[in-house]
Design an enzyme around this catalytic site. Sequence first.
Site, mmCIF file in Angstrom:
data_model
loop_
_atom_site.group_PDB
_atom_site.id
_atom_site.type_symbol
_atom_site.label_atom_id
_atom_site.label_comp_id
_atom_site.label_asym_id
_atom_site.label_seq_id
_atom_site.Cartn_x
_atom_site.Cartn_y
_atom_site.Cartn_z
ATOM 1 N N HIS A 154 5.119 3.419 -6.446
ATOM 2 C CA HIS A 154 5.518 3.344 -4.900
ATOM 3 C C HIS A 154 6.538 4.611 -4.456
ATOM 4 C CE1 HIS A 154 7.132 2.968 -1.278
ATOM 5 N NE2 HIS A 154 6.629 1.643 -1.214
ATOM 6 N N ASP A 184 0.025 2.281 -5.080
ATOM 7 C CA ASP A 184 0.313 1.762 -3.921
ATOM 8 C C ASP A 184 -0.226 4.081 -3.312
ATOM 9 O OD1 ASP A 184 1.344 2.862 -1.617
ATOM 10 O OD2 ASP A 184 2.494 1.365 -1.165
#
Length: 296
Positions: A154, A184
């Site tokens: 992320h 992500d």
Amino acid sequence: MTEPRFEYGVSLYSYTGEYGVTMTLDDCVEDVADLGATGLEILGEAHVQDYPNPPAAWIDAWFARLERYGLTPTCYGSWVDTRRFGGRPMTVDEAVWQLETDIRLAATLGFRFVRPKLGVVTSDLEPDPVWEPATERVLDLAAEKGIVICPEIHWPSVIRSKVVDDYLAFIERTGTEHFGLLMDTGVFQTRMHHRRGGVASRLGEGSARPPEVPVVPVSDLEDVLDHVVHVQAKFYEIDDDLRDQYIPWAEFLEIILRRGWSGYLSSEYEGDYGVGRAADQLRRQHALIRRLVTPA
């Protein structure tokens, strides 16, 4: 482009601005099915009644809901709060208990993947060191329950980083098939979205962010794709012409199609809040992706 092998899903996190305010769990799940997705991702603490011990009636209703709408549970989000105990770090035993609790509940609800979110110790989101011994201790349970543990890559983590290298080294050392990566797509953002009413920031600026975070080339995905088991298709805004000014979808899709990646693209809307906005934006994103992958 090659015919896609991936499937479309949605994370209920997308409805954060409305869940429990203007939409119930049933409303959110119905909307996911209505937009044509087949995969459903949830956050355990947020979406499970009486977490971590939902009543039997709730579990029965959960499966009835999935059957009614033709949905498959994909990824279950777990929160391992390493700062839960003021004045001291979380112990390995405590982290193991939390992971075991969520693995068992995820399996009970039909999920295949568990995304553990741990407290971090660096600005680029290196997880608390407790992650490795705790994860290793729950691998047998994950195998027993058919679960793959997949920590999230992320932003502001980057693919070529110690964070990712440590995860890959763990896979190599243990030889496990029950640990992988969750990618992500916010990692590939080319500029920062400014949520209305929120704190404005830009890549490389903002007191709440590291001083410098490079734009991650989508080509870096090639380095780790063999270990990516789930994708959170993070996005912030799709305009009226079905363009995304933040995430380079054409480049991302070219790689996963060429490599024949199979799994779920689980849409995760993280833009401006507003009644009906998530539902509208999710449909725009799915229309954008479908247009990009449909041969001319």
